[in-house]
Motif scaffolding. Structure first.
Motif, PDB file in Angstrom:
ATOM      1  N   ILE A  29       7.412  -7.835   5.330  1.00 29.37           N
ATOM      2  CA  ILE A  29       7.625  -6.394   5.486  1.00 29.37           C
ATOM      3  C   ILE A  29       6.421  -5.800   6.192  1.00 29.37           C
ATOM      4  O   ILE A  29       5.274  -6.057   5.813  1.00 29.37           O
ATOM      5  CB  ILE A  29       7.788  -5.701   4.117  1.00 29.37           C
ATOM      6  N   ASN A  30       6.674  -4.979   7.221  1.00 29.17           N
ATOM      7  CA  ASN A  30       5.565  -4.265   7.832  1.00 29.17           C
ATOM      8  C   ASN A  30       5.949  -2.802   8.042  1.00 29.17           C
ATOM      9  O   ASN A  30       7.007  -2.355   7.607  1.00 29.17           O
ATOM     10  CB  ASN A  30       5.102  -4.934   9.136  1.00 29.17           C
ATOM     11  N   LYS A  43       3.416  -3.015  -7.107  1.00 34.27           N
ATOM     12  CA  LYS A  43       4.323  -2.647  -8.197  1.00 34.27           C
ATOM     13  C   LYS A  43       5.566  -1.938  -7.652  1.00 34.27           C
ATOM     14  O   LYS A  43       6.683  -2.149  -8.129  1.00 34.27           O
ATOM     15  CB  LYS A  43       3.609  -1.750  -9.204  1.00 34.27           C
ATOM     16  N   SER A  44       5.374  -1.078  -6.644  1.00 32.30           N
ATOM     17  CA  SER A  44       6.494  -0.351  -6.063  1.00 32.30           C
ATOM     18  C   SER A  44       7.449  -1.292  -5.331  1.00 32.30           C
ATOM     19  O   SER A  44       8.667  -1.159  -5.428  1.00 32.30           O
ATOM     20  CB  SER A  44       5.984   0.731  -5.098  1.00 32.30           C
ATOM     21  N   LEU A  45       6.894  -2.246  -4.604  1.00 32.58           N
ATOM     22  CA  LEU A  45       7.727  -3.230  -3.912  1.00 32.58           C
ATOM     23  C   LEU A  45       8.521  -4.059  -4.911  1.00 32.58           C
ATOM     24  O   LEU A  45       9.710  -4.332  -4.703  1.00 32.58           O
ATOM     25  CB  LEU A  45       6.864  -4.141  -3.041  1.00 32.58           C
ATOM     26  N   ASN A  46       7.885  -4.456  -5.991  1.00 31.21           N
ATOM     27  CA  ASN A  46       8.585  -5.215  -7.021  1.00 31.21           C
ATOM     28  C   ASN A  46       9.717  -4.397  -7.635  1.00 31.21           C
ATOM     29  O   ASN A  46      10.821  -4.900  -7.856  1.00 31.21           O
ATOM     30  CB  ASN A  46       7.610  -5.643  -8.112  1.00 31.21           C
ATOM     31  N   LEU A  64      -8.288  -5.544   6.832  1.00 26.81           N
ATOM     32  CA  LEU A  64      -7.842  -4.652   7.901  1.00 26.81           C
ATOM     33  C   LEU A  64      -6.650  -5.213   8.673  1.00 26.81           C
ATOM     34  O   LEU A  64      -5.698  -4.496   8.973  1.00 26.81           O
ATOM     35  CB  LEU A  64      -9.013  -4.383   8.857  1.00 26.81           C
ATOM     36  N   LYS A  65      -6.678  -6.511   8.990  1.00 25.34           N
ATOM     37  CA  LYS A  65      -5.606  -7.114   9.788  1.00 25.34           C
ATOM     38  C   LYS A  65      -4.284  -7.208   9.033  1.00 25.34           C
ATOM     39  O   LYS A  65      -3.235  -7.420   9.632  1.00 25.34           O
ATOM     40  CB  LYS A  65      -6.028  -8.504  10.282  1.00 25.34           C
ATOM     41  N   HIS A  66      -4.315  -7.021   7.703  1.00 27.18           N
ATOM     42  CA  HIS A  66      -3.085  -7.133   6.924  1.00 27.18           C
ATOM     43  C   HIS A  66      -2.608  -5.797   6.356  1.00 27.18           C
ATOM     44  O   HIS A  66      -1.645  -5.755   5.587  1.00 27.18           O
ATOM     45  CB  HIS A  66      -3.275  -8.131   5.776  1.00 27.18           C
ATOM     46  N   LYS A  67      -3.272  -4.716   6.719  1.00 22.50           N
ATOM     47  CA  LYS A  67      -2.847  -3.415   6.216  1.00 22.50           C
ATOM     48  C   LYS A  67      -1.449  -3.084   6.736  1.00 22.50           C
ATOM     49  O   LYS A  67      -1.099  -3.412   7.859  1.00 22.50           O
ATOM     50  CB  LYS A  67      -3.834  -2.326   6.647  1.00 22.50           C
ATOM     51  N   GLY A  68      -0.681  -2.432   5.886  1.00 18.40           N
ATOM     52  CA  GLY A  68       0.677  -2.052   6.287  1.00 18.40           C
ATOM     53  C   GLY A  68       1.666  -3.194   6.232  1.00 18.40           C
ATOM     54  O   GLY A  68       2.785  -3.082   6.727  1.00 18.40           O
ATOM     55  N   GLN A  69       1.285  -4.318   5.602  1.00 13.92           N
ATOM     56  CA  GLN A  69       2.150  -5.495   5.526  1.00 13.92           C
ATOM     57  C   GLN A  69       2.241  -6.017   4.096  1.00 13.92           C
ATOM     58  O   GLN A  69       1.341  -5.796   3.291  1.00 13.92           O
ATOM     59  CB  GLN A  69       1.604  -6.614   6.419  1.00 13.92           C
ATOM     60  N   ALA A  70       3.322  -6.727   3.818  1.00 11.68           N
ATOM     61  CA  ALA A  70       3.488  -7.352   2.505  1.00 11.68           C
ATOM     62  C   ALA A  70       4.526  -8.462   2.606  1.00 11.68           C
ATOM     63  O   ALA A  70       5.307  -8.521   3.562  1.00 11.68           O
ATOM     64  CB  ALA A  70       3.908  -6.325   1.460  1.00 11.68           C
ATOM     65  N   TRP A  71       4.519  -9.338   1.604  1.00 15.67           N
ATOM     66  CA  TRP A  71       5.492 -10.422   1.522  1.00 15.67           C
ATOM     67  C   TRP A  71       6.093 -10.421   0.129  1.00 15.67           C
ATOM     68  O   TRP A  71       5.373 -10.283  -0.869  1.00 15.67           O
ATOM     69  CB  TRP A  71       4.822 -11.776   1.783  1.00 15.67           C
ATOM     70  N   VAL A  72       7.395 -10.570   0.046  1.00 14.06           N
ATOM     71  CA  VAL A  72       8.093 -10.646  -1.235  1.00 14.06           C
ATOM     72  C   VAL A  72       8.796 -11.997  -1.300  1.00 14.06           C
ATOM     73  O   VAL A  72       9.588 -12.333  -0.416  1.00 14.06           O
ATOM     74  CB  VAL A  72       9.120  -9.508  -1.402  1.00 14.06           C
TER      75      VAL A  72
END
Length: 255
Positions: A29-30, A43-46, A64-72
């Protein structure tokens, strides 16, 4: 987990096999709101994605290079596929999410199927001895963020009585329930934020607002345009688990 984007889950772009990425249990997710603190974001993504299936892990980093991103990481591919289909462009903290399958396995999946290689070994295999010695002298501190907010104000709470639920817990249930446009939500984890609930309840037509009681964590009020809209939201979200221990109990609020 390391902060290396390619090794954790992949890069930006569209979704699925159109980009040559085969369906798998991890979604990338970005375009996430970078102002949200790390712990609240996870917690919100979960909370938002657990409706599609069991979640094994949620990954996000402060670098910094990973801001605005996540993995589920889901337990099965079907859950990941449904999450991409249903949540693509969903307004999450006022920004539309961009979702696709992750390019590579997450560590938790690799460990389960026996293909896991420690990230340091992957990254430093050709590293010179002197550089390795210098690097090992520096160890980054763990990253953690905590963001718990509450809106002031509260609707009239109903007369309550304690009733047992699964697991031996006791939850407050109203003695008299009169259907109306305001829902009374209980058994929430104390770290729940208004935004986390908004992500769940704004999926249904007529949503207006979430109100939480700062002095009484674990409960909230959700307002809809009318009684029918409130009922339409209550039915599918009844019993929704924000965490493994917290199953939401939803009734109408006393007006």
């Amino acid at each position: 987990m390391s902060g290396e984007a390619p090794a954790v889950g992949g890069g930006g772009g569209g979704g699925g096999e159109a980009n040559g990425i085969p369906p798998n249990v991890t979604i990338y997710i970005n375009n996430l709101n970078e102002k949200i603190k790390l712990d609240e974001l996870k917690k919100s993504l979960n909370a938002v994605f657990s409706q599609f299936g069991k979640i094994l892990d949620v990954l996000a980093f402060k670098t910094l290079k990973h801001k605005g991103q996540a993995w589920v990481v889901f337990e099965d591919v079907a859950s990941a596929t449904e999450a991409i289909k249903r949540m693509q462009d969903f307004p999450f903290y006022d920004k539309p999410m961009r979702i696709q399958y992750a390019k590579t396995k997450s560590d938790i999946v690799a460990k389960a199927d026996g293909t896991f290689v420690p990230r340091e070994r992957r990254k430093r295999v050709d590293e010179k001895p002197e550089k390795k010695q210098k690097r090992e002298q520096h160890h980054d501190a763990s990253q953690i963020g905590m963001g718990v907010n509450a809106y002031p104000g509260v609707y009239g709470a109903p007369q309550l009585t304690q009733l047992p639920i699964a697991g031996g817990q006791r939850v407050m249930m109203p003695e008299i329930i009169v259907p109306n446009n305001i829902l009374f939500v209980q058994n929430l984890p104390h770290e729940t934020t208004p935004m986390m609930l908004q992500m769940l309840f704004c999926q249904y037509p007529g949503f207006k607002e979430v109100r939480m009681v700062e002095a009484k964590p674990g409960i909230a009020f959700v307002e809809y345009g009318d009684e029918a809209q409130a009922t339409a939201a209550m039915t599918p979200l009844q019993g929704f688990k924000i965490t493994k221990e917290n199953q939401m109990v939803i009734t109408y609020a006393k007006k």
